[in-house]
Design a protein around this motif. Structure first.
Motif, PDB file in Angstrom:
ATOM      1  N   PHE A  91     -97.679 -47.605 -20.631  1.00  0.00           N
ATOM      2  CA  PHE A  91     -98.908 -48.351 -20.917  1.00  0.00           C
ATOM      3  C   PHE A  91     -98.684 -49.854 -20.765  1.00  0.00           C
ATOM      4  O   PHE A  91     -99.473 -50.557 -20.120  1.00  0.00           O
ATOM      5  CB  PHE A  91     -99.382 -48.017 -22.334  1.00  0.00           C
ATOM      6  CG  PHE A  91    -100.555 -48.833 -22.813  1.00  0.00           C
ATOM      7  CD1 PHE A  91    -101.819 -48.632 -22.281  1.00  0.00           C
ATOM      8  CD2 PHE A  91    -100.388 -49.794 -23.790  1.00  0.00           C
ATOM      9  CE1 PHE A  91    -102.904 -49.385 -22.730  1.00  0.00           C
ATOM     10  CE2 PHE A  91    -101.464 -50.551 -24.241  1.00  0.00           C
ATOM     11  CZ  PHE A  91    -102.719 -50.351 -23.707  1.00  0.00           C
ATOM     12  N   VAL A  92     -97.606 -50.349 -21.356  1.00  0.00           N
ATOM     13  CA  VAL A  92     -97.319 -51.784 -21.307  1.00  0.00           C
ATOM     14  C   VAL A  92     -97.023 -52.238 -19.877  1.00  0.00           C
ATOM     15  O   VAL A  92     -97.478 -53.305 -19.442  1.00  0.00           O
ATOM     16  CB  VAL A  92     -96.138 -52.129 -22.243  1.00  0.00           C
ATOM     17  CG1 VAL A  92     -95.700 -53.580 -22.064  1.00  0.00           C
ATOM     18  CG2 VAL A  92     -96.529 -51.875 -23.694  1.00  0.00           C
ATOM     19  N   LEU A  93     -96.270 -51.446 -19.123  1.00  0.00           N
ATOM     20  CA  LEU A  93     -95.938 -51.817 -17.741  1.00  0.00           C
ATOM     21  C   LEU A  93     -97.185 -51.851 -16.854  1.00  0.00           C
ATOM     22  O   LEU A  93     -97.337 -52.765 -16.024  1.00  0.00           O
ATOM     23  CB  LEU A  93     -94.903 -50.846 -17.168  1.00  0.00           C
ATOM     24  CG  LEU A  93     -93.498 -50.940 -17.761  1.00  0.00           C
ATOM     25  CD1 LEU A  93     -92.596 -49.848 -17.201  1.00  0.00           C
ATOM     26  CD2 LEU A  93     -92.881 -52.317 -17.505  1.00  0.00           C
ATOM     27  N   ILE A  94     -98.062 -50.871 -17.011  1.00  0.00           N
ATOM     28  CA  ILE A  94     -99.312 -50.876 -16.234  1.00  0.00           C
ATOM     29  C   ILE A  94    -100.150 -52.092 -16.611  1.00  0.00           C
ATOM     30  O   ILE A  94    -100.735 -52.762 -15.745  1.00  0.00           O
ATOM     31  CB  ILE A  94    -100.098 -49.573 -16.467  1.00  0.00           C
ATOM     32  CG1 ILE A  94     -99.366 -48.395 -15.813  1.00  0.00           C
ATOM     33  CG2 ILE A  94    -101.521 -49.685 -15.909  1.00  0.00           C
ATOM     34  CD1 ILE A  94     -99.987 -47.040 -16.093  1.00  0.00           C
ATOM     35  N   LEU A  95    -100.178 -52.399 -17.892  1.00  0.00           N
ATOM     36  CA  LEU A  95    -100.905 -53.575 -18.350  1.00  0.00           C
ATOM     37  C   LEU A  95    -100.343 -54.847 -17.711  1.00  0.00           C
ATOM     38  O   LEU A  95    -101.093 -55.717 -17.253  1.00  0.00           O
ATOM     39  CB  LEU A  95    -100.816 -53.662 -19.868  1.00  0.00           C
ATOM     40  CG  LEU A  95    -101.531 -54.840 -20.523  1.00  0.00           C
ATOM     41  CD1 LEU A  95    -103.026 -54.704 -20.327  1.00  0.00           C
ATOM     42  CD2 LEU A  95    -101.183 -54.923 -21.990  1.00  0.00           C
ATOM     43  N   VAL A 155     -90.879 -53.698 -23.135  1.00  0.00           N
ATOM     44  CA  VAL A 155     -90.790 -52.238 -23.249  1.00  0.00           C
ATOM     45  C   VAL A 155     -89.419 -51.800 -23.754  1.00  0.00           C
ATOM     46  O   VAL A 155     -89.303 -50.812 -24.491  1.00  0.00           O
ATOM     47  CB  VAL A 155     -91.128 -51.532 -21.912  1.00  0.00           C
ATOM     48  CG1 VAL A 155     -92.536 -51.857 -21.473  1.00  0.00           C
ATOM     49  CG2 VAL A 155     -90.144 -51.875 -20.817  1.00  0.00           C
ATOM     50  N   LEU A 156     -88.380 -52.526 -23.384  1.00  0.00           N
ATOM     51  CA  LEU A 156     -87.040 -52.167 -23.874  1.00  0.00           C
ATOM     52  C   LEU A 156     -86.921 -52.408 -25.374  1.00  0.00           C
ATOM     53  O   LEU A 156     -86.265 -51.642 -26.088  1.00  0.00           O
ATOM     54  CB  LEU A 156     -85.965 -52.952 -23.115  1.00  0.00           C
ATOM     55  CG  LEU A 156     -85.782 -52.554 -21.647  1.00  0.00           C
ATOM     56  CD1 LEU A 156     -84.741 -53.458 -20.975  1.00  0.00           C
ATOM     57  CD2 LEU A 156     -85.364 -51.094 -21.522  1.00  0.00           C
ATOM     58  N   ILE A 157     -87.582 -53.446 -25.869  1.00  0.00           N
ATOM     59  CA  ILE A 157     -87.578 -53.714 -27.310  1.00  0.00           C
ATOM     60  C   ILE A 157     -88.256 -52.572 -28.060  1.00  0.00           C
ATOM     61  O   ILE A 157     -87.804 -52.149 -29.130  1.00  0.00           O
ATOM     62  CB  ILE A 157     -88.276 -55.058 -27.601  1.00  0.00           C
ATOM     63  CG1 ILE A 157     -87.319 -56.209 -27.274  1.00  0.00           C
ATOM     64  CG2 ILE A 157     -88.733 -55.150 -29.054  1.00  0.00           C
ATOM     65  CD1 ILE A 157     -87.934 -57.568 -27.381  1.00  0.00           C
ATOM     66  N   ALA A 207     -91.822 -56.818 -30.378  1.00  0.00           N
ATOM     67  CA  ALA A 207     -92.380 -56.622 -29.032  1.00  0.00           C
ATOM     68  C   ALA A 207     -93.464 -57.659 -28.755  1.00  0.00           C
ATOM     69  O   ALA A 207     -93.557 -58.204 -27.643  1.00  0.00           O
ATOM     70  CB  ALA A 207     -92.948 -55.213 -28.892  1.00  0.00           C
ATOM     71  N   THR A 208     -94.255 -57.963 -29.769  1.00  0.00           N
ATOM     72  CA  THR A 208     -95.301 -58.980 -29.637  1.00  0.00           C
ATOM     73  C   THR A 208     -94.699 -60.349 -29.361  1.00  0.00           C
ATOM     74  O   THR A 208     -95.136 -61.075 -28.461  1.00  0.00           O
ATOM     75  CB  THR A 208     -96.137 -59.033 -30.928  1.00  0.00           C
ATOM     76  OG1 THR A 208     -96.802 -57.787 -31.104  1.00  0.00           O
ATOM     77  CG2 THR A 208     -97.159 -60.150 -30.879  1.00  0.00           C
TER      78      THR A 208
END
Length: 506
Positions: free
Chosen positions: A127-131, A367-369, A470-471
């Motif tokens: 999700f984060v990578l697509i974002l 994403v790694l975090i 992550a934020t």
């Protein structure tokens, strides 16, 4: 010694990865120190219409799925909550705690845990990578820069209204359906707007993250926390609803006042920002193509791209709030949006794909975090210490004064929330044990539900195993700067919550 050498020797707070690995090692050490133990667990088997009870030895017995079975096990719940699917997770059975063989997590489990954590959170990562890919595409089209310029004109002198609107809207999502992880999508959009308005990155983080945190902490009808906790405590979630609603509004006002005070200080004097040293770096990242003197036209193509992107958010909220969507569905939604934007961008196929990949690559650290944070929970789960901590904390509050009971409950749930970060997981584990203790001191079980919700939510302001690291990684802010900003507010909200809990228990 030259100023340059002094700067080089100046202490630098470790990165988010280092913070997480330090906590990971501490968690592993705890598995050697804290005794391992478990409660027997009960779970409903819909296919057989029966309860499956697993004891500390892993032995499973079957009981008829009746109200009498629950009463015999001292589980204060209605059988209907199991049959209708409200209670899907295993329930801890009161009075069944047993010590088991220690399960210390040594070097190999610790090294393996980040890999397992990444595999366990791959849905969030996608999700984060697509974002990130979408943000890369939109940035290159100039859409955000054009939008910022247009918005800056309309909000001149009223910039803080954006903070109020964003925080209140997110808090509404948090209190109703637990809007939290989904807010990651908002930072790349709102960060440039906040910075262009004269605020710093911390104001943007506070508006989004604290909106979500206050909303989820002071949940009113959130099915993943307060509703499931009420069910597990054997009461209706409507008990204490008005009280929780009033507390939510008051806590939101306190939070907005705190953010306003800091935001105005930064707006009047940029050097007052806690992250002033990183100001140029952050502005370069989020406003690299924005020049107020050279306004990019907000033409039909950019307007259409922005509208399509923004339209994805109410659709996402609808999907999540209806309970049918989670990260795979949200990822599919934003992938479809990315494809549409790629066509509208006017880029060649190769340029669009490369831009998407570059945008995704910018969020690799984030994403790694997420994966490493999950590793900490895996180590503690495998160490079998969560039930032990619940057993000892529940014994602390037996037969206390009513007011003290409520206050200590919240503190203990804050502590437990670090080790069991899942709101529904903590509810099903702790409520059958903690809720009956309210009867012994003469307070409503709704007080225990409130203490659970507020305690867990309060700790989420700073919990490294939650969303905050992550934020911060997403917006280039270090954890120490966030702590410096949030700890005074955390203290204020903590005192406010304890006072309100004492009032509820009277």
């Amino acid at each position: 010694m030259t100023d340059e050498k002094k700067r080089k020797r100046k202490f630098q707070f470790p990165t988010a990865f280092t913070v997480l690995f330090i906590i990971l090692i501490i968690a592993a050490i705890l598995t050697y120190i804290v005794p391992a133990g478990v409660y027997s667990k009960l779970q409903y088997n819909a296919d057989e219409n029966a309860f499956m009870v697993e004891n500390h030895l892993g032995e499973v017995t079957t009981l008829p799925a009746t109200q009498e079975s629950l009463e015999e096990l001292n589980i204060p719940m209605n059988i209907g909550k199991f049959i209708d699917g409200s209670m899907k997770k295993p329930i801890a059975i009161p009075g069944t705690y047993q010590r088991i063989q220690q399960s210390p997590q040594g070097l190999l489990p610790v090294i393996m845990s980040p890999i397992e954590g990444i595999m366990d959170t791959v849905d969030i990562m996608v999700f984060v990578l697509i974002l990130g890919g979408i943000i890369g595409l939109i940035n290159k089209t100039g859409t955000f820069d054009a939008g910022i310029a247009a918005l800056s004109k309309r909000t001149k002198g009223k910039e803080f209204l954006l903070v109020i609107f964003v925080s209140a809207l997110i808090a509404l999502g948090g209190t109703t359906f637990g809007l939290a992880e989904e807010t990651i999508a908002l930072y790349p959009i709102l960060m440039p707007i906040f910075i262009a308005s004269g605020y710093d990155a911390i104001v943007c983080i506070a508006a989004i993250y604290m909106g979500s945190s206050i909303g989820t902490m002071f949940s009113t009808v959130n099915p993943f926390s307060v509703v499931i906790a009420s069910d597990a405590a054997g009461i209706s979630f409507s008990e204490g609803l008005v009280f929780r609603g009033i507390s939510l509004v008051l806590a939101m006002i306190i939070t907005l006042m705190y953010i306003y005070r800091y935001a105005q200080r930064v707006k009047n004097n940029p050097k007052a920002s806690l992250i002033y040293e990183e100001k140029d770096k952050i502005e370069t990242r989020f406003l690299k193509n924005y020049n107020p003197e050279n306004v990019i036209p907000f033409n039909w193509r950019r307007i259409l791209i922005l509208l399509i992107f923004l339209a994805a958010f109410p659709l996402m909220i609808w999907g999540v709030s209806r309970g049918i969507w989670w990260f795979p569905e949200m990822s599919a939604l934003f992938l479809a949006v990315a494809i549409i934007i790629a066509f509208l961008s006017g880029f060649s196929e190769k340029e669009a794909v490369n831009t998407f990949l570059e945008g995704a690559a910018d969020l690799i650290g984030v994403v790694l975090i997420i994966g490493v944070a999950r590793a900490i929970n895996i180590v503690m789960d495998n160490g079998m210490i969560s039930d032990t901590l619940l057993y000892y904390t529940s014994s602390i509050i037996e037969n206390m004064n009513r007011g003290i009971f409520a206050a200590v409950q919240m503190i203990l749930f804050s502590f437990l929330g670090f080790f069991v970060p899942s709101s529904s997981g903590l509810a099903t584990l702790s409520m059958p044990i903690m809720a009956p203790l309210a009867d012994t001191v003469g307070v409503s079980r709704a007080v225990v539900v409130t203490a659970y919700n507020w305690g867990q939510g309060w700790m989420a302001f700073i919990t490294p195993t939650g969303l905050i690291l992550a934020t911060l990684e997403m917006v280039d802010v270090t954890y120490d700067k966030w702590l410096k900003f949030i700890l005074p507010l955390m203290g204020i909200i903590g005192v406010f919550s304890i006072v309100m809990l004492v009032l509820q228990s009277i």
